[in-house]
Design a protein around this motif. Structure first.
Motif, PDB file in Angstrom:
ATOM      1  N   GLN A  77      -4.402  -2.648  -9.012  1.00  0.00           N
ATOM      2  CA  GLN A  77      -4.092  -1.454  -8.237  1.00  0.00           C
ATOM      3  C   GLN A  77      -5.315  -0.548  -8.195  1.00  0.00           C
ATOM      4  O   GLN A  77      -5.932  -0.267  -9.230  1.00  0.00           O
ATOM      5  N   VAL A  78      -5.677  -0.100  -7.005  1.00  0.00           N
ATOM      6  CA  VAL A  78      -6.771   0.851  -6.831  1.00  0.00           C
ATOM      7  C   VAL A  78      -6.242   2.030  -6.029  1.00  0.00           C
ATOM      8  O   VAL A  78      -5.285   1.900  -5.253  1.00  0.00           O
ATOM      9  N   GLY A  79      -6.855   3.194  -6.230  1.00  0.00           N
ATOM     10  CA  GLY A  79      -6.411   4.378  -5.515  1.00  0.00           C
ATOM     11  C   GLY A  79      -7.536   5.378  -5.363  1.00  0.00           C
ATOM     12  O   GLY A  79      -8.531   5.359  -6.109  1.00  0.00           O
ATOM     13  N   LEU A  80      -7.385   6.235  -4.387  1.00  0.00           N
ATOM     14  CA  LEU A  80      -8.351   7.304  -4.151  1.00  0.00           C
ATOM     15  C   LEU A  80      -7.572   8.547  -3.754  1.00  0.00           C
ATOM     16  O   LEU A  80      -6.717   8.507  -2.861  1.00  0.00           O
ATOM     17  N   TRP A 111       0.844  -1.186   0.000  1.00  0.00           N
ATOM     18  CA  TRP A 111       0.000   0.000   0.000  1.00  0.00           C
ATOM     19  C   TRP A 111       0.880   1.237   0.000  1.00  0.00           C
ATOM     20  O   TRP A 111       2.057   1.196   0.378  1.00  0.00           O
ATOM     21  N   GLY A 112       0.307   2.325  -0.434  1.00  0.00           N
ATOM     22  CA  GLY A 112       1.037   3.583  -0.477  1.00  0.00           C
ATOM     23  C   GLY A 112       0.129   4.734  -0.100  1.00  0.00           C
ATOM     24  O   GLY A 112      -1.103   4.652  -0.235  1.00  0.00           O
ATOM     25  N   ALA A 113       0.710   5.804   0.364  1.00  0.00           N
ATOM     26  CA  ALA A 113      -0.057   6.984   0.751  1.00  0.00           C
ATOM     27  C   ALA A 113       0.827   8.212   0.600  1.00  0.00           C
ATOM     28  O   ALA A 113       2.060   8.120   0.565  1.00  0.00           O
ATOM     29  N   ALA A 172      -4.384  14.597  -0.655  1.00  0.00           N
ATOM     30  CA  ALA A 172      -3.979  13.345  -0.009  1.00  0.00           C
ATOM     31  C   ALA A 172      -4.427  12.189  -0.884  1.00  0.00           C
ATOM     32  O   ALA A 172      -5.423  12.295  -1.615  1.00  0.00           O
ATOM     33  N   TYR A 173      -3.680  11.079  -0.830  1.00  0.00           N
ATOM     34  CA  TYR A 173      -4.063   9.914  -1.624  1.00  0.00           C
ATOM     35  C   TYR A 173      -3.657   8.644  -0.908  1.00  0.00           C
ATOM     36  O   TYR A 173      -2.797   8.627  -0.020  1.00  0.00           O
ATOM     37  N   GLY A 174      -4.288   7.552  -1.331  1.00  0.00           N
ATOM     38  CA  GLY A 174      -3.923   6.222  -0.866  1.00  0.00           C
ATOM     39  C   GLY A 174      -4.065   5.228  -1.994  1.00  0.00           C
ATOM     40  O   GLY A 174      -4.963   5.356  -2.835  1.00  0.00           O
ATOM     41  N   THR A 175      -3.167   4.242  -2.058  1.00  0.00           N
ATOM     42  CA  THR A 175      -3.216   3.219  -3.103  1.00  0.00           C
ATOM     43  C   THR A 175      -3.002   1.844  -2.487  1.00  0.00           C
ATOM     44  O   THR A 175      -2.371   1.713  -1.424  1.00  0.00           O
ATOM     45  N   TYR A 176      -3.501   0.852  -3.174  1.00  0.00           N
ATOM     46  CA  TYR A 176      -3.275  -0.542  -2.774  1.00  0.00           C
ATOM     47  C   TYR A 176      -3.001  -1.344  -4.038  1.00  0.00           C
ATOM     48  O   TYR A 176      -3.704  -1.210  -5.056  1.00  0.00           O
TER      49      TYR A 176
END
Length: 797
Positions: A491-494, A431-433, A477-481
């Protein structure tokens, strides 16, 4: 293949092999390289994988035993390592694995394994500027003409798939507002990345996509660099120096560029307006001389604090000067009255500067491959003045001869800070942010004055002069998985972004906006047999209007035309979906993409008749007003493809193009305007001798509809050659752009009571001769470049 492994081994605790593949000289990741695991001693294939965009690979569920790990990346020497997976040490973490570039022998021709002129990956297109001989002596706008679905107009405005909402980045950060692609020397750039459908790690700004301009940065060991000078016909000069020295943990580099060009052109504008029952026409024909001078200095320092930590610092200073003179004849007709003939002159002087400071910190963990922390801060200062002046040099005694002058004085401050973090959950999931804040503050003035008679002093006009202040803050701000399997990658992200702006124009008024948005994105990719890859992606994005599109500040291009912002303008929102397929054979790579782009609240530039200003003028002229409006919906959907093929050992072919349906809301009436359009580009790279390279390239842009009319087709042919000298220590390049002098802009517009036809022909047929001296190991390719499957590049935030 697991069936080939003895059952006794497969029953034990499974092991894993992981690492990160990097370029030995630059320490940049090598994506999409093949990694295979061979069992010893019989070399049976046990597992295989491809490196990710960050160069990482992981082979999991491996039976314990002795193996050979082998990597293979196009243009790099195959690398091998022996590993032993035991019960005491079931995991082999190879850390950073450096791969060395290597020449490849093809018959009697030596081919240096390196990046091709254009790399078309599924998520972005990368142009390696130095490999494109047709960019010698040119600008970034010339280079971008090679990219499918990209068009650059005579003002340096970029559109992608018919949409002008393209965001420019410089080295992964928002570019200065004064940056113009048609004034940016190509010699300053290493690569240009065109990202058509960015994910959550990227800013949502840019409904048409993102173009990242990556400047040259020497990073090889010892002294390296190049010095280049180019001379073009009719007073065109370009010089650049790029040097770097890397010793141990320290890499110091710098770039110095200068450009001094004169361009000549011609233009014709015919407008017919009907107001209050009377029809007025203007016919203008004339010639333009444009002199542009740019200087740029960039200094940088990279320091490895340890094997896991790196710090980078850069300082940049740019100066852009423009002097443009337009002399033209205007014929005015109004009803049955006799025509008036005027001789006019428009002058424009731009004195602009940019200062930029940036820092970047990167932290990795050898004990946790894939874990990464990056932080950066950037401060950009834009400033300068733009002066426009309009004069009537000759005409009837009854026509007013006063000259008009507008002086724009602007200062733009843009601080930015961001932090990104990636954390692997295991070898298949991560995951990433990230957090980012952008701030833009710009106070300025627009002073208007007139000169009553020739030779008199200009008199300030308080009623037509303005002061303005604009402030915009963008917290994000963002987050990914991401999750991988043997053949699939998900991969999904918001991303969340808040827009807060305040704009005040005295005496016109003020406006403010506060908007919060969420931007989801998703990507599914599958690796197929025989070096094939399939990828489906979706993203929601937006196009924020810039401050000149919002503030009610009239800017005069001449006495009869002005541009003004719209305080009611709101962002344009877009949904983008792409389905891409990539296949590689021994001598061929083919990428195809089906795409769809659907926008609401589309921002359009509209030209209309200003009846009030026309009435107040009291002259047989009419005043045309250009402003911006959220005009309905737009859509474009179609097919893009890119093919590279080595026809022979000395002939390489690159073909790319697009064919799509472009649909916009009609301004003149209810409904839509649509047409089938597209672009095409053909590049032939030939090596008739060991030290000689020849390139023939041509491009075509089909007609394109806009809300008020259409743009005619645009096409041309370029030819260039490079002769290497002194055992590859130097090279001479000859180039002729637009060989048959066919590139010209033709626009037709129509609004209520107004029609306009504009033809522009800038000086496009230019001959250039350039000389380059290479320092250290920074040498040109021996002959034809190979095409890799990907390129590191990329940026976050």
């Amino acid at each position: 293949m697991a069936g080939l492994v003895p059952h006794a081994l497969s029953a034990q605790t499974p092991g894993e092999v992981s690492g990160t593949l990097l370029d030995q000289a630059t320490h940049q990741p090598l994506p999409f390289a093949n990694v295979v695991l061979l069992q010893l001693p019989d070399s049976a294939l046990v597992a295989h994988a491809q490196t990710t965009e960050n160069g990482r690979f992981a082979l999991a569920s491996i039976p314990l035993g002795h193996y050979l790990v082998r990597t293979q990346a196009l243009g790099y020497q195959p690398a091998r390592r022996l590993v032993a997976l035991t019960a005491a040490a079931p995991a082999a973490r190879l850390g950073e694995w450096l791969a060395a570039p290597v020449p490849v022998q093809l018959g009697q021709v030596v081919v240096q394994g390196e990046q091709a002129a254009l790399v078309d990956d599924l998520d972005k297109k990368v142009i390696h500027v130095s490999k494109d001989l047709s960019s010698t002596g040119g600008t970034a706008a010339d280079v971008l003409q090679k990219v499918p679905s990209v068009a650059v107009d005579e003002n340096g405005q970029v559109s992608l798939r018919g949409n002008a909402g393209v965001t420019l980045y410089l080295d992964g950060q928002p570019a200065p507002s004064s940056l113009r692609l048609d004034q940016l020397p190509a010699s300053r750039l290493e690569t240009i990345e065109v990202i058509t459908n960015p994910g959550a790690r990227y800013s949502a700004q840019g409904a048409g996509g993102i173009i990242n301009l990556v400047q040259k940065k020497q990073a090889k060991a010892g002294w390296n660099g190049e010095a280049m000078t180019t001379v073009g016909t009719y007073n065109k000069y370009n010089a650049s120096l790029s040097l770097g020295r890397r010793v141990g943990k320290v890499n110091v580099y710098g770039n110095l560029n200068g450009l001094n060009n004169e361009f000549r052109g011609s233009a014709g504008l015919r407008q017919v307006a009907t107001a209050e029952g009377r029809t007025t026409g203007t016919d203008q024909t004339g010639r333009t001389t444009r002199h542009q001078a740019n200087e740029a200095l960039r200094l940088g320092l990279d320091y490895s604090l340890s094997s896991e930590q790196r710090l980078s610092l850069t300082a940049e200073l740019y100066k852009n000067d423009l002097r443009q003179t337009s002399d033209f004849v205007t014929q005015l007709t109004r009803g049955a009255a006799p025509s008036l003939i005027l001789r006019n002159q428009n002058l424009e002087t731009d004195d602009l500067y940019t200062a930029r400071l940036a820092s970047n910190y990167r932290r990795t963990w050898a004990t946790h491959p894939g874990r990464e922390l990056t932080a950066s801060a950037t401060y950009t200062l834009d400033g300068g003045t733009v002066t426009t002046e309009q004069r009537v040099l000759d005409g009837p005694v009854s026509y007013p001869r006063q000259a008009r002058r507008q002086l724009l004085d602007v200062t733009i401050q843009m601080p930015s800070a961001q932090v990104d973090y990636v954390h692997p959950l295991d070898d298949k999931r991560r995951w990433g942010a990230g957090l980012k804040t952008d701030l833009m503050v710009t106070p300025g003035t627009a002073d208007y004055s007139v000169q009553p008679t020739d030779g008199a002093e200009f008199v300030h006009q308080a009623a037509d002069s303005y002061r303005y202040h604009y402030r915009q803050v963008l917290p994000q701000a963002y987050g990914t998985y991401q999750q991988k399997s043997s053949s699939w990658d998900y991969q999904v992200g918001l991303r969340a972004e808040f827009t807060g702006l305040r704009a005040r124009v005295q005496p016109a008024g003020s406006t403010s906006q506060e908007i919060f948005n969420l931007f989801p994105s998703a990507t599914i990719a599958r690796t197929l047999p025989h070096d094939q890859r399939l990828q489906l992606s979706y993203a929601r994005r937006l196009n924020r209007p810039n401050f000149l599109q919002i503030i009610a500040l009239p800017i005069y291009s001449d006495a009869r035309n002005y541009v003004v912002g719209n305080p009611s303008l709101r962002p344009e929102y877009v949904h983008v979906a792409e389905l891409g397929h990539q296949a590689a054979w021994q001598a061929t790579t083919l990428s195809t993409t089906l795409f769809g782009r659907f926008a609401s609240q589309s921002i359009q530039s509209l030209r209309t008749l200003d009846t009030l200003a026309t009435r107040r003028s009291g002259q047989p002229d009419f005043i045309a007003r250009t402003s911006y409006q959220n005009l309905g919906r737009t859509a474009s959907y179609g097919l893009e493809l890119s093919l590279t093929h080595s026809v022979t050992a000395w002939w390489k072919l690159l073909v790319n193009g697009s064919f799509y349906r472009n649909q916009v809301t009609s301004y003149a009436a209810a409904g839509t305007r649509a047409n089938f359009t597209g672009t095409a580009y053909l590049l032939n790279t030939l090596s008739p001798a060991k030290t000689l390279t020849v390139q023939l390239s041509s491009n075509y842009r089909a007609p394109l509809v806009v809300p008020q009319g259409r743009l005619r087709a645009l096409y041309g042919l370029d030819v260039a050659l490079r002769q290497r000298l002194l055992h590859d220590r130097a090279a001479v390049t000859l180039r002729v752009s637009d060989l048959f002098n066919t590139r010209r802009q033709y626009t037709q517009l129509e609004a209520a009571g107004l029609t306009a036809d504009l033809q522009t022909k800038y000086e496009t047929r230019v001959g250039y001769v350039g000389f380059t001296w290479f320092v250290g190991t920074n040498k040109p390719a021996s002959t034809i470049d190979h095409q890799p499957k990907g390129d590191p590049g990329g940026f976050g935030g």
